[in-house]
Design an enzyme around this catalytic site. Structure first.
Site, PDB file in Angstrom:
ATOM      1  N   CYS A 105       0.841  -1.201   0.000  1.00  0.00           N
ATOM      2  CA  CYS A 105       0.000   0.000   0.000  1.00  0.00           C
ATOM      3  C   CYS A 105       0.876   1.251   0.000  1.00  0.00           C
ATOM      4  O   CYS A 105       1.518   1.537  -0.981  1.00  0.00           O
ATOM      5  CB  CYS A 105      -0.968  -0.040   1.192  1.00  0.00           C
ATOM      6  SG  CYS A 105      -2.325   1.130   1.040  1.00  0.00           S
TER       7      CYS A 105
ATOM      8  N   HIS B 210      -3.489  -5.586   1.118  1.00  0.00           N
ATOM      9  CA  HIS B 210      -2.800  -5.780   2.398  1.00  0.00           C
ATOM     10  C   HIS B 210      -2.720  -7.245   2.794  1.00  0.00           C
ATOM     11  O   HIS B 210      -3.571  -7.725   3.544  1.00  0.00           O
ATOM     12  CB  HIS B 210      -3.555  -5.030   3.506  1.00  0.00           C
ATOM     13  CG  HIS B 210      -3.379  -3.551   3.483  1.00  0.00           C
ATOM     14  ND1 HIS B 210      -2.340  -2.924   4.124  1.00  0.00           N
ATOM     15  CD2 HIS B 210      -4.105  -2.576   2.895  1.00  0.00           C
ATOM     16  CE1 HIS B 210      -2.433  -1.612   3.938  1.00  0.00           C
ATOM     17  NE2 HIS B 210      -3.493  -1.368   3.197  1.00  0.00           N
TER      18      HIS B 210
ATOM     19  N   GLU C 241      -0.825  -8.516   4.967  1.00  0.00           N
ATOM     20  CA  GLU C 241      -0.602  -8.638   6.424  1.00  0.00           C
ATOM     21  C   GLU C 241      -1.916  -8.572   7.191  1.00  0.00           C
ATOM     22  O   GLU C 241      -1.979  -8.936   8.355  1.00  0.00           O
ATOM     23  CB  GLU C 241       0.388  -7.569   6.892  1.00  0.00           C
ATOM     24  CG  GLU C 241      -0.179  -6.196   7.202  1.00  0.00           C
ATOM     25  CD  GLU C 241      -0.554  -5.360   5.969  1.00  0.00           C
ATOM     26  OE1 GLU C 241      -0.629  -5.914   4.846  1.00  0.00           O
ATOM     27  OE2 GLU C 241      -0.802  -4.148   6.127  1.00  0.00           O
TER      28      GLU C 241
END
Ligand SMILES: Nc1ncnc2c1ncn2[C@@H]1O[C@H](COP(=O)(O)OP(=O)(O)O)[C@@H](O)[C@H]1O
Ligand SMILES: [Mg+2]
Lengths: 742, 79, 236, 79
Positions: free
Chosen positions: C86, C203, C205
């Site tokens: 990002c 994302h 994560e």
């Protein structure tokens, strides 16, 4: 100083009697700077002079309460040595004038209230009210909606605190006075809560964060007066939010608070430096002396008056231990912030302001804080009530149930708010275990097995029809929402949005609502740990609906047992907890289908509500239920539809016991109800624990198929493809905002 | 005809972006840049018979849509 | 194996990247402050999401000048694996470690939601454990993720297999309806020509635990652990 | 000395903000506005001994920092 005339007082929002009190408190005439300081501290916004006598009646204590009202935010014990710190606040007026920045700075303000307490903010929510998005002022309202939502998103997303939920509705009285209430929750070590204290004479007072400018002078006074065409002139500059600065402040302050160099911390919000210095002093029975020449300034030639009254955003005041200055300064420098010592703590109880060594104000802190006027304003039951409370439901023209359902699903208040929450980063920090739109917001507490459920609720229509019951219903609904997720409600905060308290009818609404909140919270063992009051929400003499908004926090002991609103699978049984009564007063159905805001809001038996909440928490805790959704706006028909939405089209077959016709059965908004589902083999246990809890429970149908089929007393009233209903529900909101680049 | 509209925050309104840019320029070693303010810039293509009428149209659009007079001011150049 | 998570002022997914690599994956992880000049001996570098410098001026524009970026460039030059997520992707583009730029989303709105992301290439350290064409369910959360590069660059990216991720629908089809931000060719992530620097807008994560709605992001971290384990074996 | 820097998207880059404004102006009933493009505008306060040196400093800052050449171009005015 004899230059104090009526016009000067008026500009400061002070009445002659208040001026006399100031003179008495000082034993002399105030200087202009002193007058300014008094005016902001005694403004409605800061002093709660009209509301205080009523707020005192709220229950604020309980075994889990670590901090009740009086500090920047309340705190409750959530186990594992941790505290949940939370509060709600309004930013109504600024958001109307400059929707993006007004809403953004509102978010910034509530976040500061949380980390000021030593808590790491982990969740934001908001409660919004606007006028209709169509009709005469539709275009303007849509622009305000877009600006407010983007502003909330802009600030929260940037600072990296997820906006996990909220509520939004549309009613005429908010056209010229929208409401923007923002809630923030943080986590702190229970034994390390930071207070806004200025203790220990000689300890240095530091200023950190953005420089002081001329913006927002008299913001607190603005929030304490009505709007009219002329207020354009009086408008102080709305501030531009700086989430980047606040992110640095947040990290630096939390780093500082991990150690023990600090004594007390206070953010500078309404009334800026004035409020921070005098409140910190008053809370500790001490004084503070500052010299404004040390205050970092953005503009040249600012007077002490302007410096003391500026409401520039993203600023904090800290009292630290003498001898630890270097340590403190280094932490802020690491974050590219400059901590400036502006003064020190004294033991004389005075707020002493100097300008290059010359005293320009010297006021006892207690006079500013505790000595503010307290008004028992006159109250009168509004005349409109007699008329609007009367509803002859039997005389309403008949309605095709399914068509009615579709229309209600398309009303912006009920429709899917994905357009809104998709703009909010609701996942950052990887704690959000119930995503936006799936029920009460739930965030896990990392490092523990627990999670926190939270909900903000309020129904202006109910409160307009009966402020006391409306307020009770707001408490009940917020608590019930949290319980549906499996959370045991442990604390509440409230934001009270009303009109001009100088009008007896408004004051009556206010008092009734506070009574209602108190009654409901006492019955549900729900302490109020803080809140905010926003009065004078009127434009050109028209008040908003009385709008108390409740924020309730619930504790989920086992995060893996969290429950959401949606059906989970074919064959599960559907059980209705609670009873449906013929209660169409104030409902979404009445408003959308019949264009009426009339009748009595639904009744509320607090013992039943309490039993239902306990049952929901218990059933979730033992893993018995697969989904739960509370019945509110739009009644049971909308609730069932919403259980089917976001499942990929899983339907249900339900048969309801008739209550005076299909309309009342399907669309009544009777309180203390929830729709839950369970695996078929668990149905007997579920019904049994409901019986033990004293909650009426009835098996009303099964999950399955792709159709939403609802009968009333054996007659099919609604039978549609889930996807058709869902299309209505999920496209209605966006349709107001079609305009899109292509 | 082309109208150029510059929208800037009023001088009394804090400009966090400008400040952040200025500070970063300093830490990158630029000296001699005492202040930065950031604003918006619009180019409007107008069908207007005269410069005056173009200016009038652009002002109307600027005050109603491009700028919020509460915090911003604007300037217009034609051509 | 050690992950370095770079922290710029305004980074806000730094803790999420740390949590995913340290607590979920069980690897060593350390924050590296933007003023640091070394990467603390890390084997993998993550530039996390957030709003470095508030994203003022342009996303990622100011962060590229941070002191730590010198070490990041060197690490990239030596073939070390770097993942920009990002805002980290935006920083890598501004720093010219990846080509192109990220523009405002086409509808001008911030989008936070789960989307389909198709793995286009497995020959990078962050995708070697995925299969080509695999569809991942990953969250996006950005207002400026609309990937743009000039025609020549775009053709180079495509022809050299450097488009690593594309937005897709649940069935893996690339379509305008599945493109949340207007990115050219539905591009969600790319790599440099040496293939060790990967940037993506989604994302991963945030998608490493089922409690959060998806575990599909784990494959990126598993991949880099696997790729380093095999190269580490050679080095040892 | 003041430098004014205008940063605009290159013509080949789609400008959704400009497009959105143009469309909303049309829906508000404005006619005669055929196109809108949005850019950024910076005012730099510089300590520079001459206009030329001011321009040089501003160009350096604009090309390295204020504009991204992949998508944007810039123009500078001094004074
Ligand atoms: N409606 C309310 N119910 C309970 N407490 C309230 C309410 N309104 C305000 N308070 C309390 O009064 C105190 C002062 O509030 P406020 O002036 O809004 O704080 P701040 O300066 O942080 O904005 C706070 O502790 C707040 O929680
Ligand atoms: Mg406060």
């Amino acid at each position: 100083m004899s230059t104090v005339d009526a016009a000067l007082l008026d500009r400061h929002g002070l009445i002659p009697d208040e001026y006399q009190r100031i003179v008495a408190a000082l034993g002399r005439e105030p200087s202009l700077t002193e007058l300014g300081i008094f005016s902001v501290m005694w403004s409605e916004h800061c002093s709660y002079k009209s509301s205080r006598v009523h707020l005192r009646t709220l229950p604020t204590e309980g075994p889990r309460v670590l901090q009740g009202p009086g500090e920047n935010a309340g705190a409750v014990d959530i186990g594992d040595g941790l505290a949940a710190v939370f509060k709600i606040e309004s930013h109504n007026h600024p958001s109307f004038i400059e929707p993006y920045q007004g809403a953004a700075t509102g978010v910034g303000g509530i976040i500061r209230d949380i980390f000021t307490m030593g808590a790491r903010p982990i969740a934001l929510m908001n409660s919004l009210r606007f006028g209709p998005m169509n009709g005469t002022h539709g275009a303007r309202t849509r622009r305000i909606v877009e600006g407010v939502v983007a502003g909330i998103a802009g600030y929260g997303n940037s600072i990296g605190i997820p906006t996990v939920g909220g509520e939004i509705s549309f009613e005429e009285p908010y056209t010229g006075n929208p409401l923007v209430n923002v809630f923030c929750l943080g986590i702190a070590k229970a034994d390390a809560l930071v207070k806004a204290r200025a203790e220990g004479a000689g300890n240095p007072v530091y200023y950190v964060g953005a420089k002081t400018g001329r913006d927002g002078i008299h913001g607190a006074t603005m929030a304490s007066a009505e709007f009219d065409e002329k207020s354009a002139e009086k408008r102080p500059a709305v501030q531009v939010g700086d989430p980047f600065m606040e992110k640095l402040l947040l990290e630096a302050c939390l780093e500082l608070m991990k150690g023990d160099a600090h004594i007390g911390v206070q953010d500078m919000g309404a009334a800026g430096l004035t409020c921070a210095t005098s409140e910190m002093g008053a809370r500790s029975g001490s004084g503070i002396e500052i010299d404004v020449m040390h205050v970092p300034q953005r503009e040249s030639g600012m007077s002490p008056y302007e410096i003391m009254l500026s409401e520039s955003q993203e600023r904090m005041l800290l009292v630290v231990k003498k001898g630890r200055e270097r340590e403190v300064e280094e932490i802020f420098e690491k974050w590219d912030l400059h901590a400036a010592q502006v003064g020190f703590v004294t033991d004389d109880g005075l707020l002493r302001v100097k300008d290059h060594g010359t005293v320009v104000a010297e006021i006892p802190n207690t006079a500013l804080v505790d000595g503010a006027p307290v008004y028992h304003r006159p109250m009168a039951r509004p005349a409109y009530l007699a008329d609007v409370q009367h509803l002859d439901a039997a005389a309403l023209p008949p309605v095709h149930a399914q068509e009615g359902l579709f229309r209600i699903l398309s009303s912006p208040t009920v429709a899917n708010k994905r357009w809104v929450y998709r703009q909010y980063d609701h996942m950052v920090r990887t704690n959000t275990i119930v995503l936006a739109g799936m029920g009460a917001a739930v965030v896990r507490v990392k490092g523990t097995s627990r999670a926190l459920a939270m909900s903000v609720d309020g129904n202006g229509r109910y409160c307009y029809l009966d402020p006391r019951r409306g307020a009770m219903l707001a408490v009940a609904e917020a608590a019930r929402n949290v319980a549906c997720a499996g959370g045991h409600p442990i604390g509440a905060t409230n934001c009270l949005n009303f009109g001009n308290p100088e009008r007896p009818e408004i004051m009556w609404q206010f008092a009734e609502a506070v009574q209602g909140i108190g009654d409901a919270c006492r019955a549900l063992d729900l302490p109020i740990t803080g809140g905010n009051v926003s009065l004078y929400n009127e434009t050109d003499g028209t008040a908003i609906y009385p709008t108390p908004v409740l924020g309730v926090v619930g504790l989920i002991e086992d995060a893996s047992r969290t429950v959401t609103r949606v059906f989970r699978g074919e064959g599960d049984v559907i059980v209705l907890f609670g009873e449906t009564f013929d209660e169409l007063g104030g409902t979404e159905f009445l408003k959308i289908i019949h264009g009426l805001v009339k009748g009595q809001p639904p009744g509320l038996d607090l013992r039943k509500e309490r039993a239902l909440i306990a049952l929901l928490v218990r059933a979730a805790g033992i893993g018995l239920i697969r989904s739960a959704h509370d019945c509110s706006d739009g009644g049971i028909a909308v609730t069932l539809a919403e259980c089917a939405f976001d499942t990929g089209g899983i339907g249900c077959q339900v048969d309801l016991t008739e209550v005076r016709g299909a309309d009342a059965t399907l669309f009544s908004e009777s309180a203390s109800r929830a729709i839950v589902t369970a695996a078929a083999q668990d149905a007997p246990t579920l019904l049994q624990i409901a019986a033990e809890a004293g909650v009426p429970a009835r098996l009303i149908g099964r999950v399955g198929g792709s159709r939403l089929r609802i009968s009333v007393g054996g007659r099919v009233q609604i039978d549609c493809d889930v996807r058709d209903a869902e299309r209505q529900w999920s496209t209605a909101f966006n349709s107001y905002f079609r305009r899109q680049a292509s | 005809m082309r109208a150029r509209v510059f929208v800037t925050l009023k001088p009394s309104v804090f400009d966090p972006q400008g400040r952040t840019i200025a500070e970063s320029l300093h830490s990158m070693g630029y000296v001699g840049i005492s202040d930065v303010r950031q604003g918006k810039y619009f180019e409007l293509e107008l069908d207007a018979p005269s410069a005056d009428q173009a200016r009038e149209l652009a002002s109307d659009v600027a005050s109603r849509v491009l700028a919020n007079p509460v915090i911003e001011s604007y300037r217009i150049e034609i051509g | 194996m050690k992950f370095a998570v770079i922290v710029f002022p305004g980074s806000n997914c730094d803790h999420d990247a740390y949590h995913a690599t340290k607590h979920v994956l069980g690897q060593d992880a350390e924050f590296v402050w933007h003023k640091d000049t070394t990467l603390k001996g890390a084997d993998v570098v993550i530039l996390p999401g957030g709003f470095s410098y508030g994203d003022y001026l342009r996303t990622g524009a100011i962060a590229q000048f941070s002191p730590v970026m010198t070490a990041v460039r060197e690490f990239a030059g030596s073939g070390g694996p770097i993942l920009g997520i990002c805002n980290g992707f935006q920083v890598l583009c501004e720093a010219k470690l990846l080509p192109g730029a990220l523009l405002r989303n086409k509808d001008l709105k911030f989008h936070c939601e789960h989307v389909g992301v198709r793995v286009e290439q497995t020959s990078t350290p962050f995708t070697n454990r995925a299969s080509a064409g695999q569809v991942l369910k990953l969250p996006i959360a950005h207002g400026e993720g609309n990937y743009f590069a000039d025609q020549v660059t775009l053709e180079q990216l495509e022809s050299s297999g450097r488009v690593i991720f594309r937005y897709c629908d649940n069935g893996g089809r690339i379509a305008d309806e599945a493109n949340p931000n207007g990115s050219l060719n539905g591009i969600a992530g790319i790599c440099n020509d040496r293939r060790n620097v990967v940037g993506l807008m989604p994302h991963p994560e945030r998608a490493c635990e089922s409690a959060l709605g998806s575990e599909d992001g784990l494959v990126l971290f598993d991949s880099v652990v696997a790729s380093l384990a095999s190269s580490g074996a050679l080095m040892a």
